[in-house]
Design an enzyme around this catalytic site. Structure first.
Site, PDB file in Angstrom:
ATOM      1  N   ASP A  86      -2.657  -5.719-121.020  1.00 42.33           N
ATOM      2  CA  ASP A  86      -2.167  -4.694-121.872  1.00 42.33           C
ATOM      3  C   ASP A  86      -1.976  -3.455-120.969  1.00 42.33           C
ATOM      4  O   ASP A  86      -1.619  -3.808-119.311  1.00 42.33           O
ATOM      5  CB  ASP A  86      -2.952  -4.174-123.272  1.00 42.33           C
ATOM      6  CG  ASP A  86      -4.233  -3.582-122.781  1.00 42.33           C
ATOM      7  OD1 ASP A  86      -4.600  -3.911-121.759  1.00 42.33           O
ATOM      8  OD2 ASP A  86      -4.968  -3.641-123.911  1.00 42.33           O
TER       9      ASP A  86
ATOM     10  N   ARG B   3      -7.066  -0.141-134.720  1.00 44.49           N
ATOM     11  CA  ARG B   3      -7.820   0.543-132.866  1.00 44.49           C
ATOM     12  C   ARG B   3      -6.577   1.356-133.477  1.00 44.49           C
ATOM     13  O   ARG B   3      -5.326   0.875-132.841  1.00 44.49           O
ATOM     14  CB  ARG B   3      -7.655  -0.027-131.721  1.00 44.49           C
ATOM     15  CG  ARG B   3      -7.932   1.005-130.418  1.00 44.49           C
ATOM     16  CD  ARG B   3      -7.958   0.204-129.566  1.00 44.49           C
ATOM     17  NE  ARG B   3      -7.253  -0.610-129.184  1.00 44.49           N
ATOM     18  CZ  ARG B   3      -7.572  -0.842-127.239  1.00 44.49           C
ATOM     19  NH1 ARG B   3      -8.255  -1.303-126.497  1.00 44.49           N
ATOM     20  NH2 ARG B   3      -6.856  -2.460-127.154  1.00 44.49           N
TER      21      ARG B   3
END
EC number: 2.3.3.9
Length: 525
Positions: free
Chosen positions: A441, A157
């Protein structure tokens, strides 16, 4: 290409003249379009602020109604029943590949930070992992890749379109972080991955339109052509983690149809995007405490059902959301309660037709696999399952009023505490942070500060009867910093969090001022 700050061990392995020239070529070919699309985001959000509405695009109705499918998934992406996520630090890379998950999402985005040592270190770790040479030692303990089992397929990613990489300039202009991450990884590893029977696979974050997907598709075509990689080798899974993208799922798959392998329900960033988009649209768009907003909320059920239906109608895989729980070795009761919730969440996803789901810790891989094994059996996925005759309406996708719960004093304090802890860790270079047995996150802090901003600007009252004001939030920030301890450690984090939570002008991403602070620290040192 110039103005490169070279930090981190073995950076010369990644920052070769050929790799830098390749990245510069991507910037020159596509950088201007990326800038135009970021401006288009602002225009669209301004229209939503004016109308309080989002809808499906009339000009793309033919795509939604058309009979087409994406390219078949390659062999190692057909079965994705369990996906492990995490940053590409060295220990995590080894543990994730050994975890038994079918896929590892090697996260250079929200679970990492744009500190230059992370940007380059992640690339080095992936380079070594793909060639099966990666090792790591911590004290007397040594880590290496297993030789007695299938390793997880790597899906990388890159960063979202909004972030610049200000350590790396082309023609005097910062290169987009997404192009740096993609370009370095693709240049060094695409051919090697294909030679090993896999391929260059990507998770694309934070897209807001099919035009942004078209840009990625053009980048894939260009990159494959430049390096002599067969067209169609790239496979991309798009995170539907912004509310405008939920209205363009068909169109996003269509633009990427030669390179698409699925969509993912990026639930936490999706919640952040919903709050962000409708932050100034009135009380009908105010959500209760973020921890009370579960995936059973009607607007989230509409979103996930539409995602599964869209994917399977187009021959793509539908990937479920994150189980962020981190098992505790000290508190069995916490584990029992949390594992029961994770199991129920995964059972709901499997029953809804998802083809797999995410976990944030290796200990949850067996649980997730067991749940999906029970539904899939020997089948790799549920794409062949009859497509549900379901079409979410625009009203259902933005119906926040039906979400049960209310803003509470405890929820406000939790937003402040978690936001402060996360931003402080982020500034130190840690993008994946264990807080209260949850792996958090950047989306966590984004939801927390956005919710505070919305509550202040909509004069929300808490369960205590007290109105949320900037003064109240400032007081709670002081109390939480004192409760956490080491107040001097939180000086910069406190300033950044208070600014993005309370400033009159809403900051699109808190990581932008946080990145400024990181660069200031680097310059000072």
């Amino acid at each position: 290409m110039a103005d490169i700050t070279v930090l981190g061990d073995r950076s010369e392995l990644i920052l070769t003249p050929g790799a830098l020239a390749f990245v510069a070529g991507l910037h020159r070919e596509f950088g201007a379009r990326r800038t135009e699309l970021l401006a288009a985001r602002q225009r669209r959000r301004a229209e939503v602020a004016r109308t309080g509405r989002l809808d499906f695009l009339p000009e793309t109705a033919a795509i939604r109604d058309g009979d087409w499918q994406v390219a078949p998934a390659p062999a190692d992406l057909q079965d994705r029943r369990v996906e492990m996520t995490g940053p590409a630090d060295r220990k995590m890379t080894i543990n994730a590949l050994n975890s038994g998950a079918r896929v590892w999402l090697a996260d250079l985005e929200d679970a990492s930070t744009p500190h230059w040592h992370n940007v380059i270190g992640g690339q080095v770790n992936l380079y070594d992992a793909i060639r099966r040479t990666i090792t790591f030692a911590s004290g007397a303990k040594e880590y290496a890749l297993a030789t007695d089992r299938r390793l997880s397929t790597i899906v990388m990613r890159p960063r979202g379109w909004h972030l610049d990489e200000r350590h790396l300039l082309a023609d005097g202009v910062p290169v987009a972080g997404s192009l740096v991450d993609f370009g370095l990884y693709f240049f060094h590893n695409a051919a090697e991955l294909l030679a090993r029977g896999s391929g260059p696979y990507f998770y694309l974050p934070k897209l807001e339109s099919h035009l942004e997907a078209r840009l990625w598709n053009d980048i894939f075509v260009h990159a494959q052509d430049q390096l002599g990689i067969p067209q169609g080798s790239v496979r991309a899974t798009v995170l539907i983690e912004t509310i405008p993208a939920a209205f363009e799922m068909d169109e996003i798959l269509y633009e990427l149809r030669d390179h698409a392998s699925g969509l993912n329900a990026g639930r936490w960033d999706y919640l952040f995007s919903v709050i962000k988009y409708f932050r100034d649209s009135g009380r009908d768009f105010v959500l209760p405490d973020r921890n009370a907003v579960t995936m059973t909320a009607p607007f989230l059920r509409a979103y996930t059902r539409l995602l599964v239906r869209t994917c399977h109608r187009r021959g793509a895989l539908a990937m479920g959301g994150m189980a962020a729980f981190i098992p505790s070795r000290q508190d069995p009761e916490v584990n029992r309660t949390a594992v029961a919730k994770v199991r129920a969440d995964k059972q709901r996803e499997a029953a809804d037709g998802f083809d797999g789901s995410w976990v944030a810790h290796p200990d949850l891989v067996p649980l997730c696999r067991e749940v999906f094994d029970g539904v899939l059996g020997d089948r790799p996925n549920q794409v062949d399952k009859p497509v549900e005759e379901y079409q979410a309406s625009a009203a259902e996708l933005i119906d926040l009023r039906s979400t049960p719960g209310e803003p509470t004093d405890g929820g406000l304090r939790n937003n402040v505490r978690v936001g402060l802890l996360y931003v402080e860790a982020w500034l130190r270079g840690n993008g994946a942070v264990a807080i209260d047995n949850l792996m958090e996150d950047a989306a966590t802090a984004e939801i927390a500060r956005s919710q505070i901003w919305q509550w202040v600007h909509n004069e929300v009252k808490l369960d205590t009867g007290e109105q949320v004001t900037a003064e109240l939030v400032e007081r709670i920030i002081d109390e939480e910093v004192a409760r956490i301890g080491s107040p001097q450690r939180f000086g910069v984090a406190r300033r950044i969090f208070a600014d993005v939570a309370l400033a009159d002008t809403y900051a699109d991403f808190l990581t932008l001022p946080a990145y400024d602070a990181v660069l200031e620290t680097e310059c000072a040192s």
